[in-house]
Scaffold this motif. Sequence first.
Motif, short mmCIF file in Angstrom:
data_model
loop_
_atom_site.label_atom_id
_atom_site.label_comp_id
_atom_site.label_asym_id
_atom_site.label_seq_id
_atom_site.Cartn_x
_atom_site.Cartn_y
_atom_site.Cartn_z
N UNK A 142 0.86 -1.18 0.00
CA UNK A 142 0.00 0.00 0.00
C UNK A 142 0.90 1.24 0.00
N UNK A 143 0.65 2.19 -0.90
CA UNK A 143 1.40 3.43 -0.97
C UNK A 143 0.56 4.55 -0.39
N UNK A 144 1.13 5.28 0.58
CA UNK A 144 0.42 6.38 1.22
C UNK A 144 1.25 7.64 1.06
N UNK A 145 0.65 8.66 0.45
CA UNK A 145 1.32 9.95 0.29
C UNK A 145 0.89 10.86 1.43
N UNK A 146 1.88 11.43 2.12
CA UNK A 146 1.62 12.21 3.33
C UNK A 146 2.27 13.59 3.24
N UNK A 147 1.75 14.56 4.03
CA UNK A 147 2.39 15.87 4.07
C UNK A 147 3.82 15.77 4.63
N UNK A 148 4.66 16.72 4.25
CA UNK A 148 6.08 16.69 4.62
C UNK A 148 6.33 16.63 6.12
N UNK A 149 5.49 17.23 6.94
CA UNK A 149 5.72 17.27 8.38
C UNK A 149 5.12 16.08 9.13
N UNK A 150 4.69 15.05 8.42
CA UNK A 150 4.10 13.87 9.05
C UNK A 150 5.17 13.06 9.76
N UNK A 151 4.81 12.49 10.92
CA UNK A 151 5.71 11.59 11.64
C UNK A 151 5.20 10.18 11.50
N UNK A 152 6.13 9.24 11.26
CA UNK A 152 5.80 7.83 11.18
C UNK A 152 6.63 7.09 12.22
N UNK A 153 5.95 6.32 13.07
CA UNK A 153 6.61 5.58 14.14
C UNK A 153 6.35 4.10 13.94
N UNK A 154 7.39 3.30 13.63
CA UNK A 154 7.19 1.86 13.43
C UNK A 154 6.73 1.19 14.72
N UNK A 155 5.74 0.30 14.62
CA UNK A 155 5.32 -0.54 15.74
C UNK A 155 5.09 -1.94 15.18
N UNK A 156 4.84 -2.88 16.04
CA UNK A 156 4.61 -4.26 15.62
C UNK A 156 3.49 -4.32 14.59
N UNK A 157 3.78 -4.87 13.43
CA UNK A 157 2.77 -5.08 12.40
C UNK A 157 2.51 -3.92 11.47
N UNK A 158 3.23 -2.81 11.64
CA UNK A 158 2.99 -1.68 10.76
C UNK A 158 3.60 -0.40 11.27
N UNK A 159 2.86 0.69 11.10
CA UNK A 159 3.38 2.01 11.44
C UNK A 159 2.24 2.88 11.99
N UNK A 160 2.58 3.74 12.95
CA UNK A 160 1.63 4.75 13.42
C UNK A 160 1.97 6.04 12.69
N UNK A 161 0.96 6.67 12.10
CA UNK A 161 1.13 7.90 11.35
C UNK A 161 0.52 9.04 12.16
N UNK A 162 1.33 10.07 12.37
CA UNK A 162 0.88 11.26 13.10
C UNK A 162 0.90 12.44 12.14
N UNK A 163 -0.28 13.00 11.83
CA UNK A 163 -0.32 14.14 10.89
C UNK A 163 0.41 15.36 11.49
N UNK A 164 0.73 16.33 10.63
CA UNK A 164 1.40 17.53 11.14
C UNK A 164 0.65 18.12 12.34
N UNK A 165 1.39 18.52 13.34
CA UNK A 165 0.79 19.08 14.55
C UNK A 165 0.55 18.08 15.64
N UNK A 166 0.56 16.77 15.33
CA UNK A 166 0.38 15.72 16.33
C UNK A 166 1.74 15.23 16.79
N UNK A 167 1.90 14.99 18.06
CA UNK A 167 3.16 14.49 18.59
C UNK A 167 3.07 12.99 18.84
#
Length: 100
Positions: free
Chosen positions: A72-97
């Motif tokens: 699956x390809x996901x296009x995200x804004x430049x300030x997005x944070x991605x945190x790997x966790x078991x089984x995938x990734x947590x995506x935090x949009x800009x402004x979210x910590x």
Amino acid sequence: MLILCPPCQTPLENAAAEANDAELAVARADGGRFLPDPVLCITGTLEDPGTVLYGRDHLQRIVVAGQAENLCLVQLPADTRCVPITGGVMVYPPGQQAVP
């Protein structure tokens, strides 16, 4: 992906599942969104690529195997944070910590 019913899990597998559930609950409460593997998170567009935020290992497997099944390809804004966790990734949009 292998899914075990709770009675079939070892105590260690059960503890890992409980920890993963707790991590997902905290992340959702903090504004994160879980994306299951295999996923490739990028900034920019296909015409004007930005940065690979998550999924470099999936790209490596594609290069070796020559296949991109179920990716699956996901296009995200430049300030997005991605945190790997078991089984995938947590995506935090800009402004979210992300939770440390």
